[in-house]
Motif scaffolding. Structure first.
Motif, PDB file in Angstrom:
ATOM      1  N   GLY A   7       0.824  -1.207   0.000  1.00  0.00           N
ATOM      2  CA  GLY A   7       0.000   0.000   0.000  1.00  0.00           C
ATOM      3  C   GLY A   7       0.853   1.249   0.000  1.00  0.00           C
ATOM      4  N   CYS A   8       0.447   2.250  -0.806  1.00  0.00           N
ATOM      5  CA  CYS A   8       1.221   3.484  -0.916  1.00  0.00           C
ATOM      6  C   CYS A   8       0.350   4.711  -0.675  1.00  0.00           C
ATOM      7  N   GLU A  33      -1.724   2.126  -6.987  1.00  0.00           N
ATOM      8  CA  GLU A  33      -1.944   3.323  -7.802  1.00  0.00           C
ATOM      9  C   GLU A  33      -0.636   4.111  -7.851  1.00  0.00           C
ATOM     10  N   TRP A  34      -0.362   4.686  -9.015  1.00  0.00           N
ATOM     11  CA  TRP A  34       0.880   5.445  -9.175  1.00  0.00           C
ATOM     12  C   TRP A  34       0.611   6.701  -9.993  1.00  0.00           C
ATOM     13  N   PRO A  35       1.143   7.864  -9.590  1.00  0.00           N
ATOM     14  CA  PRO A  35       1.907   8.054  -8.358  1.00  0.00           C
ATOM     15  C   PRO A  35       1.010   8.022  -7.127  1.00  0.00           C
ATOM     16  N   PRO A  36       1.592   7.784  -5.951  1.00  0.00           N
ATOM     17  CA  PRO A  36       0.792   7.811  -4.726  1.00  0.00           C
ATOM     18  C   PRO A  36       0.194   9.204  -4.522  1.00  0.00           C
ATOM     19  N   TYR A  37      -0.960   9.265  -3.912  1.00  0.00           N
ATOM     20  CA  TYR A  37      -1.581  10.569  -3.686  1.00  0.00           C
ATOM     21  C   TYR A  37      -2.298  10.590  -2.342  1.00  0.00           C
ATOM     22  N   THR A  54      -1.679  17.520  -8.204  1.00  0.00           N
ATOM     23  CA  THR A  54      -1.259  18.211  -6.977  1.00  0.00           C
ATOM     24  C   THR A  54      -1.601  17.416  -5.732  1.00  0.00           C
ATOM     25  N   ALA A  55      -2.374  16.328  -5.876  1.00  0.00           N
ATOM     26  CA  ALA A  55      -2.668  15.465  -4.729  1.00  0.00           C
ATOM     27  C   ALA A  55      -1.568  14.450  -4.474  1.00  0.00           C
ATOM     28  N   SER A  56      -0.568  14.401  -5.351  1.00  0.00           N
ATOM     29  CA  SER A  56       0.469  13.386  -5.224  1.00  0.00           C
ATOM     30  C   SER A  56       1.279  13.575  -3.947  1.00  0.00           C
ATOM     31  N   ILE A  57       1.639  12.458  -3.346  1.00  0.00           N
ATOM     32  CA  ILE A  57       2.518  12.487  -2.177  1.00  0.00           C
ATOM     33  C   ILE A  57       3.951  12.692  -2.664  1.00  0.00           C
ATOM     34  N   LEU A  59       7.616  12.223  -3.104  1.00  0.00           N
ATOM     35  CA  LEU A  59       8.586  11.157  -2.868  1.00  0.00           C
ATOM     36  C   LEU A  59       9.984  11.739  -3.044  1.00  0.00           C
ATOM     37  N   GLU A  60      10.663  11.964  -1.924  1.00  0.00           N
ATOM     38  CA  GLU A  60      11.977  12.581  -1.973  1.00  0.00           C
ATOM     39  C   GLU A  60      12.978  11.682  -2.701  1.00  0.00           C
ATOM     40  N   PRO A  61      13.986  12.264  -3.326  1.00  0.00           N
ATOM     41  CA  PRO A  61      15.010  11.458  -4.008  1.00  0.00           C
ATOM     42  C   PRO A  61      15.591  10.370  -3.114  1.00  0.00           C
TER      43      PRO A  61
END
Length: 390
Positions: A7-8, A33-37, A54-57, A59-61
């Motif tokens: 789960g993401c 689902e991708w990208p996670p939101y 803009t709802a995407s979570i 994801l830091e490098p």
């Protein structure tokens, strides 16, 4: 250590963040689902006309380099072999497993619920559909919780004619007590939202698509019906595995471990623990998922973490109102076996309530305000509750 997170959503991504920060071996996250939101932001995005992305979570490098995000659904768990099977046929092996499968929208058992133009407000597809609608439609929202009221306000701001139907006797029944909730109802009605209380929708009417809804006392014309009647745990993947359950949610310890060693759960799929009473409760809230994500990561890192439970902290915008709750409402406290006293005071643009156990010990706080100068005492309440119950 090899850790697989299924789960993401907020809980899953926060679990990955904390596992990476704690240096817990190899981390893989299975993302349906991708990208996670962030589902929590969907009403805001609908209101402001923002693009769905803009709802995407974020994801830091560091996350992308230190953890692997696998796009696909988990279809089978082989507990004896410690394997997760994906819909692609790929098999992931693990030492520890975190179930962060989230929840599913609850669709009330209403005649005609599956008609065209009737849908839950839950994911990206429903956001895109509602954003595509031309102005001026008649929209019925079923359910007056936080999701129902925020989506109703957002749809009103987009030029629709909106009516909210709630089966119970006040709005926000799982969030606030009746007295502060009255201020929310009055504000919604002032902005043009129709609010019908003690009005259970019994049928969605229409030949092929939505034309009206029917309650015991009226028929109300509608072009679209939006279900916002809560969520239920998404547990189909783990049914039959022998996990101990509380109702439909996975039972966990206060550190997030299930009844199976090495298998953890969090978020909308699992229970949590109330700070004041120590009792298990089902609270499908993002910050609670994040709380257990941290605890599980620290436990897997061997940090000997301890936890008493969660003090609910809800801060939401409903139209032009701040709706704030910290700790227990009087109704939830009574449901958990406490004897409480609710005392409220009012100003021209606010209602503030304190919930005290046996009239003395503070266990909860509620504030509804359109006046931003009315101070939120939530942080003080958290501090006082912890001083008393720690």
């Amino acid at each position: 250590m090899r850790v697989v997170v299924i789960g993401c959503g907020v809980g899953g991504v926060e679990a990955v963040r904390n596992l990476v920060a704690a240096g817990v071996g190899e981390v893989k996250a299975v993302c349906g689902e991708w990208p996670p939101y962030t589902r929590h932001r969907l009403s805001e995005i609908l209101r402001d006309g923002l693009p769905p992305t803009t709802a995407s979570i974020t994801l830091e490098p560091e996350l992308l380099t230190k953890a692997e995000f696998v796009k696909g659904f988990a279809t089978e768990l082989r507990l004896g072999r410690k394997e997760v099977v994906l819909d692609s046929g790929e098999v992931l092996s693990y030492d520890s497993l975190i179930i962060a499968t989230g929840g599913l929208p609850f669709i009330p058992p209403i005649k005609g619920a599956g008609l065209r133009n009737a849908l839950p407000f839950y994911g990206m597809s429903s956001l895109k559909y509602l954003q595509s609608l031309p102005k001026g439609l008649r929209i019925v929202v079923v359910g007056a919780g936080l999701v129902g009221l925020t989506v109703a306000s957002s749809l009103m701001s987009r030029g629709h004619r909106v009516a909210v139907f709630e089966a119970l006797n006040h709005v926000l029944p799982s969030v606030m007590d009746e007295e502060p909730a009255k201020a929310v109802t009055a504000h919604l009605r002032d902005t043009g939202v129709k609010v019908f209380l003690k009005s259970r929708v019994e049928e969605v009417m229409g030949s092929s698509k939505v034309e009206a809804v029917r309650t015991s006392s009226m028929v109300w014309g509608s072009d679209v019906v939006v279900y916002a009647a809560g969520v239920k745990p998404r547990i189909s993947l783990v049914e039959g595995l022998g996990l101990e359950m509380v109702g439909k949610a996975v039972r966990i310890t206060q550190l997030g471990e299930t009844s199976l060693s090495g298998v953890y759960a969090l978020g909308d799929a699992a229970i949590s623990y109330d700070y004041v009473t120590g009792k298990p409760v089902y609270r499908p809230l993002g910050f609670i998922a994040a709380h257990y994500a941290r605890l599980i990561a620290e436990a897997l890192a061997g940090k000997g973490v301890r936890d008493r439970g969660v003090i609910p902290t809800i801060y939401e915008r409903v139209g032009g109102l701040d709706v704030i709750r910290v700790g227990l409402s009087a109704s939830e406290a009574e449901g958990l076996g406490l004897t409480v006293d609710l005392r409220c005071s009012k100003g021209p643009a606010w209602v503030e309530c304190f919930v005290r156990e046996a009239g003395r010990t503070l266990v909860g706080y509620e504030l509804v305000r359109s006046d931003p100068t009315k101070r939120n005492k939530g942080y003080e309440v958290v501090r006082e509750v912890k001083e008393v119950y720690q």
